[in-house]
Design an enzyme around this catalytic site. Structure first.
Site, PDB file in Angstrom:
ATOM      1  N   LYS A   1      -5.587 -77.260  37.022  1.00 22.50           N
ATOM      2  CA  LYS A   1      -5.954 -78.282  36.046  1.00 22.50           C
ATOM      3  C   LYS A   1      -7.419 -78.191  35.691  1.00 22.50           C
ATOM      4  O   LYS A   1      -7.838 -78.588  34.619  1.00 22.50           O
ATOM      5  CB  LYS A   1      -5.685 -79.678  36.629  1.00 22.50           C
ATOM      6  CG  LYS A   1      -4.254 -80.089  36.499  1.00 22.50           C
ATOM      7  CD  LYS A   1      -4.089 -81.577  36.664  1.00 22.50           C
ATOM      8  CE  LYS A   1      -2.611 -81.908  36.554  1.00 22.50           C
ATOM      9  NZ  LYS A   1      -2.314 -83.311  36.590  1.00 22.50           N
ATOM     10  N   ARG A   2      -8.215 -77.726  36.639  1.00 22.70           N
ATOM     11  CA  ARG A   2      -9.653 -77.669  36.398  1.00 22.70           C
ATOM     12  C   ARG A   2     -10.050 -76.411  35.653  1.00 22.70           C
ATOM     13  O   ARG A   2     -10.879 -76.457  34.760  1.00 22.70           O
ATOM     14  CB  ARG A   2     -10.408 -77.753  37.728  1.00 22.70           C
ATOM     15  CG  ARG A   2     -10.913 -79.149  38.031  1.00 22.70           C
ATOM     16  CD  ARG A   2     -11.726 -79.197  39.312  1.00 22.70           C
ATOM     17  NE  ARG A   2     -11.213 -78.322  40.362  1.00 22.70           N
ATOM     18  CZ  ARG A   2     -11.848 -77.250  40.809  1.00 22.70           C
ATOM     19  NH1 ARG A   2     -13.018 -76.920  40.317  1.00 22.70           N
ATOM     20  NH2 ARG A   2     -11.318 -76.518  41.768  1.00 22.70           N
TER      21      ARG A   2
END
Ligand code: GLU
Length: 480
Positions: free
Chosen positions: A242-243
Site C-alpha cells: 500500500k505504501r
C-alpha cells in the site's frame, strides 16, 4: 443452476485497493452472466476504530466509475446489528459459544516459550457465565477436518484442531466480523463467496459458523461456493504494498485511465479470455469468464502493460469521444472530482472549440488523459520556455537563432498551411546546412516552450501567423 447471488464486501478502512476492485469485478461478472443474477454491495464497517466515511465514498465512487452496478445495496453491515446479535444468542443457547475472561497478558504468561499462535482453550470447559470483560469464543470441534471446495484451488483441507476457538463477540457484546460476515451471507442467500486469497484461512471458520447456525436456528441455508482469487504482486514478485506500489483504484481514474481499459486489464489478473487477444469487449469478458479458469498463482499487476492497454483504448476512440473523455483534465472546473494534473491555463483562457481542433494532434500520442493538458497548453497560453533547452538551443549553438531569424522573415509572407510551413522550414534549414529535425527545434521551442510535443506544422497552422510571429520575435529579443 439457480441464479447466482454474489456480494462484494469491502471494509472502508483505506484506499480502494486494485485487488479489491478485481474481486468486485469477478463477482460482478458472475452476477451479470445470468438475467436474474444478483450483485450485492455490503460495506463491512464493523471495525469502528478504522472505518471512515470518506473511504466508503471512495468505494462507491470507484465502483460507479468502473460501471459495476449493484442490485442490492450498498448497505452497511452495522445496519444489521440486531440480526448479528440474534445469531450470537442462538449460538450461545446451542452451546457453540463459551465465555472467556483471559487477558492477553494471562495468555502470554501461559504460553511461555511456546510460540504456537492462537488461543489455548483455557476457558473452554470452565463454564463461565456472562460478566465483565468476558468475550465469547466459538467452540470448534477438536476432531476431524474440513474441506473447503475452492473453485480456484480445488479442495483445501483444514484440521479443525488447528483452528483456534476464535472470538465472535467482544465483552461488550459487539459481534465481530467473523460472525457478522457469515450472518449477512446467510441472510442474503449468497451462493458464491469470491474474494482475495488472504481470506482463505477464514473459510473453514466461516463454514463451521454457517453449519452451527443452520443447526442452532433451524433455518437451513446451503453453504456458498468459495473462490479465493490469487494475490497481486509487483515487479519484484512481492505482494503489492500500500505504501510503495500504486494500488489505489481511484488514482487510475484521476490520472486518466478509461474505465473500460481498466476493467479489461483487471480481468486479466488471474484469468485470461479465450484466444490470443487481450483487448476484449466487456460483453465477451462477461460471457467467457469462469471461476474454474482462474489460476491460483500470483498475478503481476503490471502498470506498464495497463498504460499500454489504456493507450490502445484511447486510440480506438472517435475524435469526438476523445475530446469528451479528456474534459475533466482540460476543464477540471467542470468535473465532480479532481483530476491528477491541472492544466497550465485558467478557465478564462480555455476555448472548447480550439481544443476540439487540436485534440487530434495529441490523440495518438498519449497513453493516459492526464498527459493531455501539458501537451496542448501552448495553444491557450504563452508558454514559458524550458530553460535548459533554451540555453542549449539559443545560447550554445549559434545556428539556433540564425534559423529563427531566417524563418521570421519568411513567415511574414508565407502561405499559412502546415504543408507550406513544413516545406519552408525544410528549405530554410537546408540553406543553412541543417536537416529538418535540427531546423525545427529552435522554432518548436520558441512556439511551444518545449522540444517535444504535437506535430509542429499543424500546430503552427492552428496558432496562426500573428501568434507564431509574436512568440518567435519574443525569443529573438530575449536571446539575441
Ligand atoms: N471485509 C473483508 C475485506 O474487506 C471481505 C470479507 C469477505 O469478502 O468475506 O477484506
Amino acid at each position: 443452476m439457480s441464479a447466482p447471488r454474489v456480494r462484494f464486501a469491502p471494509s472502508p478502512t483505506g484506499l480502494f485497493h486494485v485487488g479489491s476492485a478485481r474481486s468486485a469485478l469477478f463477482n460482478w461478472f458472475i452476477a451479470r452472466q445470468h438475467d436474474d443474477g444478483v450483485f450485492i454491495l455490503r460495506i463491512e464497517d464493523t471495525d469502528e476504530s478504522r472505518n471512515r466515511q470518506e473511504w466508503e465514498d471512495v468505494i462507491i465512487a470507484s465502483m460507479a466509475w468502473l460501471g459495476l452496478n449493484v442490485d442490492v445495496g450498498p448497505y452497511r453491515q452495522s445496519d444489521r446489528r440486531l440480526a448479528h446479535e440474534a445469531a450470537r444468542d442462538a449460538l450461545l443457547a446451542s452451546g457453540d459459544l463459551y465465555y472467556c475472561d483471559c487477558t492477553p497478558e494471562a495468555l502470554a504468561a501461559r504460553k511461555g516459550e511456546n510460540k504456537t499462535p492462537g488461543y489455548d482453550g483455557f476457558c473452554r470447559d470452565r463454564g463461565l457465565g456472562p460478566g465483565e470483560r468476558r468475550a465469547l469464543r466459538f467452540k470448534r470441534p477438536l476432531e476431524g477436518s474440513l474441506v473447503v471446495r475452492d473453485e480456484v484451488r480445488g479442495e483445501v483441507t483444514f484440521e479443525t484442531r488447528a483452528l483456534e476457538d476464535f472470538v465472535v463477540a467482544r465483552a461488550n457484546g459487539d459481534v465481530l466480523y467473523a460472525l457478522a460476515n457469515v450472518v449477512d451471507d446467510r441472510d442474503d442467500r449468497v451462493t458464491h463467496v469470491i474474494r482475495g486469497e488472504e481470506h482463505l484461512a477464514n473459510a473453514p471458520k466461516q463454514m463451521l459458523l454457517w453449519e452451527a447456525l443452520n443447526a442452532a436456528t433451524g433455518e437451513v441455508v446451503a453453504l456458498p461456493r468459495y473462490a479465493h482469487l490469487p494475490l497481486l504482486v509487483n515487479e519484484q514478485r512481492k505482494k503489492l504494498s500500500k505504501r510503495k506500489d500504486p494500488v489505489a483504484t481511484e488514482r487510475y481514474r484521476d490520472e486518466g485511465y478509461l474505465a473500460s481499459a481498466f476493467v479489461n486489464y483487471l480481468a486479466l489478473l488471474g484469468w485470461s479470455p479465450r484466444g490470443d487477444e487481450e483487448i476484449v469487449p466487456l460483453a465477451d469478458l462477461v460471457a467467457q469468464f469462469r471461476l474454474r479458469d482462474v489460476v491460483p498463482s500470483p498475478a503481476f499487476f503490471d502498470v506498464k502493460k495497463l498504460r499500454a492497454m489504456n493507450g490502445a483504448y484511447l486510440r480506438a476512440l472517435s475524435p469526438a469521444a476523445f475530446v469528451e473523455a479528456a474534459r475533466p483534465w482540460v476543464a477540471p472546473w467542470s468535473s465532480a472530482w479532481t483530476p491528477s494534473t491541472t492544466p497550465p491555463w485558467r478557465e478564462g483562457d480555455f476555448d472548447e472549440a480550439l481544443f476540439a481542433r487540436v485534440a487530434p494532434l495529441v490523440h495518438e500520442r498519449v497513453n493516459v488523459l492526464g498527459e493531455v493538458p501539458a501537451m496542448v497548453g501552448f495553444f491557450f497560453v504563452t508558454p514559458t520556455l524550458d530553460e535548459d533547452a533554451a540555453a542549449k538551443v539559443y545560447r550554445d549553438d549559434p545556428a539556433g537563432l540564425a534559423i529563427l531569424r531566417a524563418l521570421e522573415a519568411e513567415f511574414a509572407t508565407s502561405p499559412w498551411t502546415s504543408a507550406a510551413l513544413h516545406e519552408l522550414t525544410l528549405r530554410v534549414g537546408e540553406a543553412q546546412g541543417l536537416n529538418l529535425r535540427k531546423a525545427q527545434a529552435p522554432l518548436r521551442l520558441a512556439v511551444t516552450g518545449s522540444l517535444v510535443g504535437p506535430p509542429l506544422f499543424e500546430s503552427l497552422e492552428v496558432l496562426g501567423r500573428d501568434e507564431v510571429l509574436t512568440r518567435v520575435r519574443a525569443v529573438l529579443a530575449a536571446y539575441a
